[in-house]
Each structure stands twice: as C-alpha cells, then as structure tokens.
Motif scaffolding. Structure first.
Motif, PDB file in Angstrom:
ATOM      1  N   THR A  99      -3.446 -95.611   0.830  1.00 58.73           N
ATOM      2  CA  THR A  99      -3.617 -95.723  -0.619  1.00 58.73           C
ATOM      3  C   THR A  99      -2.570 -94.876  -1.338  1.00 58.73           C
ATOM      4  N   TYR A 100      -2.326 -95.254  -2.581  1.00 54.11           N
ATOM      5  CA  TYR A 100      -1.495 -94.449  -3.479  1.00 54.11           C
ATOM      6  C   TYR A 100      -2.238 -94.359  -4.810  1.00 54.11           C
ATOM      7  N   ARG A 101      -2.544 -93.143  -5.230  1.00 50.92           N
ATOM      8  CA  ARG A 101      -3.319 -92.915  -6.456  1.00 50.92           C
ATOM      9  C   ARG A 101      -4.585 -93.781  -6.473  1.00 50.92           C
ATOM     10  N   ASP A 102      -5.302 -93.739  -5.364  1.00 45.36           N
ATOM     11  CA  ASP A 102      -6.585 -94.437  -5.195  1.00 45.36           C
ATOM     12  C   ASP A 102      -6.475 -95.956  -5.228  1.00 45.36           C
ATOM     13  N   GLN A 103      -5.251 -96.488  -5.137  1.00 47.83           N
ATOM     14  CA  GLN A 103      -5.077 -97.927  -5.038  1.00 47.83           C
ATOM     15  C   GLN A 103      -4.642 -98.279  -3.622  1.00 47.83           C
ATOM     16  N   TYR A 138       0.652 -98.458 -14.513  1.00 43.22           N
ATOM     17  CA  TYR A 138       0.688 -96.994 -14.491  1.00 43.22           C
ATOM     18  C   TYR A 138       1.084 -96.487 -13.103  1.00 43.22           C
ATOM     19  N   SER A 139       0.480 -97.071 -12.063  1.00 45.68           N
ATOM     20  CA  SER A 139       0.814 -96.657 -10.697  1.00 45.68           C
ATOM     21  C   SER A 139       2.254 -97.011 -10.355  1.00 45.68           C
ATOM     22  N   SER A 142       4.491 -94.329 -11.924  1.00 41.56           N
ATOM     23  CA  SER A 142       4.384 -93.078 -11.164  1.00 41.56           C
ATOM     24  C   SER A 142       5.061 -93.208  -9.806  1.00 41.56           C
ATOM     25  N   LEU A 143       4.859 -94.348  -9.158  1.00 43.48           N
ATOM     26  CA  LEU A 143       5.455 -94.563  -7.848  1.00 43.48           C
ATOM     27  C   LEU A 143       6.972 -94.637  -7.939  1.00 43.48           C
ATOM     28  N   ASP A 146       8.158 -91.055  -8.357  1.00 46.55           N
ATOM     29  CA  ASP A 146       8.033 -90.318  -7.094  1.00 46.55           C
ATOM     30  C   ASP A 146       9.064 -90.791  -6.077  1.00 46.55           C
ATOM     31  N   ASN A 155      -2.151 -91.493   0.956  1.00 48.78           N
ATOM     32  CA  ASN A 155      -3.369 -91.070   1.636  1.00 48.78           C
ATOM     33  C   ASN A 155      -3.741 -92.107   2.686  1.00 48.78           C
TER      34      ASN A 155
END
Length: 211
Positions: A99-103, A138-139, A142-143, A146, A155
């Motif tokens: 996952t990345y940011r809960d996705q 949004y993800s 952010s991705l 990063d 995660n």
C-alpha cells in the motif's frame, strides 16, 4: 417364560452398560478438551513476530494524467518466528499486498496454509504486482513528489487467520494483521523509471491478533 425374562434382563443390562460407556467416553473427551484448553490459557501464547527481510522493485511507473494509476512489479521476503515453546501456530491462507498512503497498489498474493512449530521460523518470498492500480489525485501528487525526491514509503501488509495448537487441540480462528513499512530509494530517475531497486525496512513489523 423364565428364559425370556432372563433374556430381557440381560438385554437391559447390556443397554445400560452401553449407555454408561457412551456417557463415560463423552465425558472423558470433554474433560480432556477442557484440560487442554485450561493448559492453553495458562501457557498464554505470545503472538508471532514478523520481519520484512527484503524488498526488491523491478518496475515502477506512475501515470501523469487522469485517471491516475500505478504499474509495479516487486518481490518481498517476510519472515516469522513463533516465540512459544509449547504452542504451535497454524496459518490459514494469508494475503500479502503493498500500500501507499493506505491505498492498495498491488494485487493481494495468497500464501498457502502453513504450520509453524515451537520456536520455529518461517520465510515467505511472494511476488507482488499491480497493473493499472487506481490511486486518488492526492496520492498521485504525493507519490510524484516522493518519487522525484528519491524515497517512497510503502507498507507491506499481511492479513489472514491463525489458530493455536496445543497437542491435538486446535483453537478457534483469530484474525492476524501485520504491517511492515519500507523506504524505497529510487536514486537517479533520468531514464524515466528504475530497473531494479532495493527497499530498506524502516522498523520492525507491527503485529495484531484479534478474535
């Protein structure tokens, strides 16, 4: 007439013996089950520990225009250790995904049922892939930040059911949740994307077991 009466008495006696035998056998089984359950409670099993040993990313691409999606090919190595000296652990089919940011960004990989003996380690190395896995705007922003900064925090999650085993007694199912963070350092992105990147586990894995 007396022979018939005697025969009936013998039949009744045998029937009573069979009933007492059945009750005695059932009571013994219940007693043994309760005894093992009490021993299980007294031993108070400790939850298994998990470590993320390795993360290797073979492909990682993020779309720049809507609808935003990720394409990723990676492989992880997870290890588990049973700290109990008298209790075994039965892992039911477990699901592993990233996952990345809960996705969720990879499909869930199904690990086969596994038995873990006393003080015994177990190692899994599942491949994780995601093709056109959708992410929110949004993800994506952010991705993208990063990614160009060279470090992406992912995660690795594992979920499923476990059972405790003491002798021949097996407990009901408990839900297992494992969360392992890892930094993926991409470095030079001048070629548009990494070919092979090694991830670095951030900390120990968090393990939760719930009824």
């Amino acid at each position: 007439m007396s022979e018939k009466i005697a025969s009936l008495k013998v039949g009744c006696s045998n029937s009573k013996k069979l009933k007492w035998f059945a009750w005695g056998t059932g009571g013994l089984i219940v007693f043994i089950g309760l005894l093992v359950f009490v021993v299980f409670l007294v031993l108070h099993p400790s939850k298994p520990s998990f470590n993320l040993e390795d993360v290797t990313v073979y492909q990682f691409n993020v779309s720049k225009v809507p609808p935003y999606a990720i394409n990723i090919i990676m492989q992880v190595t997870l290890s588990s250790r049973n700290p109990n000296s008298r209790i075994g652990v039965e892992y039911q089919p477990l699901h592993v995904y990233a996952t990345y940011r809960d996705q969720q960004i990879t499909m869930a990989y199904l690990l086969p049922p596994t038995y873990q003996g006393h003080k015994e380690p177990v190692v899994w190395s599942p491949p994780l892939t995601g093709y056109d896995m959708p992410i929110s705007p949004y993800s994506q922003q952010s991705l993208d930040q990063d990614w160009h900064a060279g470090v992406v925090l992912m995660n690795i999650k594992l979920q499923g059911d476990v059972k405790w085993k003491v002798g021949t007694w097996i407990s009901p199912k408990y839900h297992l949740y494992v969360h392992c963070p890892a930094n993926i350092r991409f470095g030079d992105l001048s070629n548009g994307g990494p070919n092979l990147i090694k991830g670095q586990p951030v900390d120990h894995c968090d393990v939760e077991i719930a009824s």
